[in-house]
Design a protein around this motif. Structure first.
Motif, PDB file in Angstrom:
ATOM      1  N   GLU A  39       0.821  -1.205   0.000  1.00 11.21           N
ATOM      2  CA  GLU A  39       0.000   0.000   0.000  1.00 11.21           C
ATOM      3  C   GLU A  39       0.862   1.265   0.000  1.00 11.21           C
ATOM      4  OE1 GLU A  39      -0.489  -2.600   2.116  1.00 11.21           O
ATOM      5  OE2 GLU A  39      -2.250  -3.389   1.085  1.00 11.21           O
ATOM      6  N   ASP A  40       1.959   1.243   0.759  1.00 10.70           N
ATOM      7  CA  ASP A  40       2.854   2.397   0.788  1.00 10.70           C
ATOM      8  C   ASP A  40       3.548   2.586  -0.557  1.00 10.70           C
ATOM      9  OD1 ASP A  40       2.162   3.077   3.360  1.00 10.70           O
ATOM     10  OD2 ASP A  40       3.934   2.176   4.279  1.00 10.70           O
ATOM     11  N   LEU A  41       3.947   1.497  -1.192  1.00 12.99           N
ATOM     12  CA  LEU A  41       4.571   1.601  -2.513  1.00 12.99           C
ATOM     13  C   LEU A  41       3.599   2.179  -3.539  1.00 12.99           C
ATOM     14  CD1 LEU A  41       6.507  -1.777  -2.561  1.00 12.99           C
ATOM     15  CD2 LEU A  41       7.525   0.507  -2.505  1.00 12.99           C
ATOM     16  N   ILE A  42       2.356   1.739  -3.484  1.00 12.33           N
ATOM     17  CA  ILE A  42       1.332   2.258  -4.391  1.00 12.33           C
ATOM     18  C   ILE A  42       1.082   3.733  -4.110  1.00 12.33           C
ATOM     19  CG2 ILE A  42      -1.126   2.107  -4.985  1.00 12.33           C
ATOM     20  CD1 ILE A  42      -0.806  -0.972  -4.541  1.00 12.33           C
ATOM     21  N   LEU A  43       1.030   4.088  -2.847  1.00  3.49           N
ATOM     22  CA  LEU A  43       0.835   5.483  -2.453  1.00  3.49           C
ATOM     23  C   LEU A  43       1.963   6.362  -2.998  1.00  3.49           C
ATOM     24  CD1 LEU A  43      -1.076   7.235  -0.683  1.00  3.49           C
ATOM     25  CD2 LEU A  43       0.490   6.817   1.199  1.00  3.49           C
ATOM     26  N   ILE A  44       3.189   5.880  -2.896  1.00  4.28           N
ATOM     27  CA  ILE A  44       4.337   6.622  -3.427  1.00  4.28           C
ATOM     28  C   ILE A  44       4.234   6.758  -4.945  1.00  4.28           C
ATOM     29  CG2 ILE A  44       6.839   6.538  -3.777  1.00  4.28           C
ATOM     30  CD1 ILE A  44       7.006   5.239  -0.935  1.00  4.28           C
TER      31      ILE A  44
END
Length: 105
Positions: free
Chosen positions: A31-36
């Motif tokens: 989720e954090d990678l997608i957010l970035i």
């Protein structure tokens, strides 16, 4: 509404920590990678996030399409395209299941 605020707070925390440093952290979440990927304009950071995300065993079409849209690196695009094509051919199996099946044979 709270989801948007949660995402904004997470992105602020990631930026505070350092996006590159966060991406290189072994336990960064999908989720954090997608957010970035969705919220940065820096091509190098997008490339690092896309490469890390491609290492995830079970990606959905929407994640792969985001990677294709977010990166200019031909190798990364080719890997994402191959996985996307495979998912479309075998929607119930998925990438992780396909890899397990190949390795088990």
């Amino acid at each position: 509404m709270s989801s948007i605020l949660d995402d904004q707070l997470r992105l602020m925390a990631l930026k505070q920590y350092g996006l590159i440093k966060a991406i290189e952290t072994p336990d960064i979440s999908r989720e954090d990678l997608i957010l970035i990927l969705k919220n940065t304009e820096n091509k190098d950071i997008k490339q690092l996030a896309a490469e890390k995300l491609l290492k995830e065993p079970d990606l959905y079409e929407v994640n792969l399409e985001l990677i294709l849209k977010s990166t200019e690196n031909e190798t990364t695009k080719q890997l994402a395209t191959e996985r996307l094509q495979y998912l479309k051919l075998h929607p119930r199996l998925g990438w992780g299941g396909a890899m397990a099946r190949i390795n088990h044979s």
